[in-house]
Write an enzyme that holds these catalytic residues in place. Structure first.
Site, short mmCIF file in Angstrom:
data_model
loop_
_atom_site.label_atom_id
_atom_site.label_comp_id
_atom_site.label_asym_id
_atom_site.label_seq_id
_atom_site.Cartn_x
_atom_site.Cartn_y
_atom_site.Cartn_z
N LYS A 124 0.86 -1.19 0.00
CA LYS A 124 0.00 0.00 0.00
C LYS A 124 0.88 1.23 0.00
O LYS A 124 1.99 1.21 0.55
CB LYS A 124 -0.88 0.03 1.25
CG LYS A 124 -2.10 0.89 1.10
CD LYS A 124 -3.11 0.17 0.23
CE LYS A 124 -4.48 0.75 0.30
NZ LYS A 124 -5.47 -0.23 -0.14
N1 GLU Z 1 -7.09 0.10 -3.35
C1 GLU Z 1 -7.87 -1.06 -3.67
C2 GLU Z 1 -7.96 -1.98 -2.48
O1 GLU Z 1 -7.81 -1.58 -1.35
C3 GLU Z 1 -7.42 -1.73 -4.94
C4 GLU Z 1 -6.01 -2.22 -4.96
C5 GLU Z 1 -5.55 -2.72 -6.32
O2 GLU Z 1 -6.35 -2.75 -7.24
O3 GLU Z 1 -4.37 -3.07 -6.41
O4 GLU Z 1 -8.27 -3.13 -2.60
#
Ligand code: GLU
Length: 435
Positions: A124
């Site tokens: 993240k």
């Molecule tokens: N931000 C989204 C999540 O928390 C998508 C992450 C992604 O597509 O890599 O799942």
């Protein structure tokens, strides 16, 4: 060697992190991880390996603001784990982004990918900034600086970013371009959630909300509820909440309440979600001033007498303070970490069926995986193919989580953690520890 059940996992976790309150997301993640580790009798070394991020990157991002002054923004990228494949996860822009939160969100990505059987690890990113107070030019310069600072970290086979809170297709396009400028070639698989014209996938924008809808319907089937006789309240009207509300409405549910930062909107006869989406778009992504509903507070929305509650805003919305008053029979977590561990206990006691975040909102990363596959093939799928495959994977994940929870006589959340931790730990055992 496996440790004695119920002993090791709890005693080994001593790292409180910079902030530790009942509402600290990393603490929330660890509480659930500890229970799963106990159930799985996870080896102590593996426990330590899996609860800690493999890499933490903190960057300082100077940006020339429109008034000519330089402002410095702190950026993070946490790689929690890459045992199952390249690490994957979004980037959020918000004033309260901090390392503890990003660490928790990175770990949730690891578990989420494992739950839906997507061959990625978890990561993240985040930048502490207020995107609502920044111009498009300032956001572009910030995004490009943040990306160039992480050139050695990102990569289609290494770590693949995506949108998250307050980041969108345009920001992904700037990431793609900045990476391509430094790499001296364009590889569209570097980032997902980008515009279709740049190699994005059909259905990616709607994917998280669609996954919430699919898992909500699967949960309804399990307890004999019918969409046509069900009422729904949705907290949050961003990409996830608004799409989940729209799709649940399409399935026949009556969506009686939604909310955004401007407050809650209630109509006992059902809200016109399409109209509200159009209103919000035309009004700077805010429902402020929307007339065809009664105004309620966010707290009132959470405790409405509805069948389904979809928290799709942010972390720690359902806590000891309001869990007792929640009346919904199903909670489908569109946001990451909306329910605190202490609230989980109260909801379990009451018999509320909680479809946990690492299952309910995994539709986004699932279609990100499809996008990455399409980019690497250079062959793009129809919307119908994307949606059918997403539906299949979400249903399969729901059933597997449900069965795991039944087997261990635990909640769906703990079932999902047991499934995910077991999958990653088994892969780690096969790979072994490189000496
Ligand atoms: N931000 C989204 C999540 O928390 C998508 C992450 C992604 O597509 O890599 O799942």
């Amino acid at each position: 060697m496996p440790t004695k059940k119920g002993v090791y996992a709890k005693s080994v976790y001593k790292e409180p992190g910079p902030i530790r309150t009942d509402e600290d997301p990393f603490h929330s993640m660890m509480e659930r991880f500890n229970i799963a580790a106990d159930i799985l009798e996870l080896e102590s070394g593996f426990y330590d390996y899996l609860c800690k991020p493999t890499h933490i990157h903190i960057t300082s991002n100077p940006v020339v603001m429109d008034d000519g002054n330089v402002k410095v923004f702190e950026g993070f990228r946490v790689i929690h784990n890459d045992v199952l494949g390249p690490s994957k996860g979004g980037i959020r822009y918000a004033p309260d982004v901090n390392l503890s939160e990003v660490k928790a969100l990175a770990a949730w990505m690891t578990w989420k990918c494992a739950v839906v059987n997507v061959p990625f690890g978890g990561a993240k990113g985040g930048v502490t900034c207020n995107p609502r107070k920044m111009s498009p030019g300032e956001l572009e310069r910030l995004t490009r600086r943040y990306t160039s600072g992480l050139m050695e970290v990102f990569g289609p086979e290494k770590d693949i970013p995506a949108p998250d809170m307050n980041t969108n297709e345009q920001i992904m396009a700037w990431i793609l371009d900045t990476y391509a400028m430094h790499a001296r070639h364009t590889n569209t698989a570097i980032v997902t959630g980008k515009p279709i014209a740049l190699g994005g996938s059909r259905g990616r924008v709607e994917a998280t909300g669609r996954g919430v809808m699919t898992t909500t319907l699967a949960a309804m089937e399990r307890i004999g509820m019918k969409p046509f006789t069900s009422t729904v309240a949705v907290q949050g009207f961003g990409n996830v909440g608004s799409i989940a509300a729209k799709l649940l409405r399409e399935q026949g549910c009556k969506v009686v309440a939604v909310s955004d930062v401007s407050g809650g909107y209630y109509n006992a006869d059902g809200l016109d979600i399409i109209k509200m989406i159009e209103y919000s778009r035309a009004n700077g992504f805010s429902l402020d001033g929307y007339r065809d509903a009664d105004l309620i507070s966010n707290d009132e929305l959470l405790t409405l007498d509805v069948d389904v509650l979809v928290p799709a805003a942010k972390e720690d919305q359902i806590t000891v303070k309001n869990a007792h008053d929640i009346k919904a029979k199903i909670i489908a977590e569109g946001a990451n970490g909306p329910t605190s561990p202490e609230a989980d206990d109260i909801l379990n006691e009451k018999g509320t069926l909680v479809v946990p975040d690492i299952l309910a909102n995994a539709g986004g990363v699932t279609v990100s995986y499809f996008e990455w596959v399409q980019d690497r093939h250079g062959y793009f799928w129809t919307l119908d193919r994307v949606n059918r495959r997403l539906d299949f994977m979400m249903r399969e994940a729901f059933d597997t989580v449900y069965d795991t929870a039944e087997k261990h006589d635990v909640s769906l959340r703990i079932g999902a953690y047991v499934l995910a931790v077991d999958k990653v730990a088994s892969a780690l055992r096969l790979r072994g520890i490189y000496a």
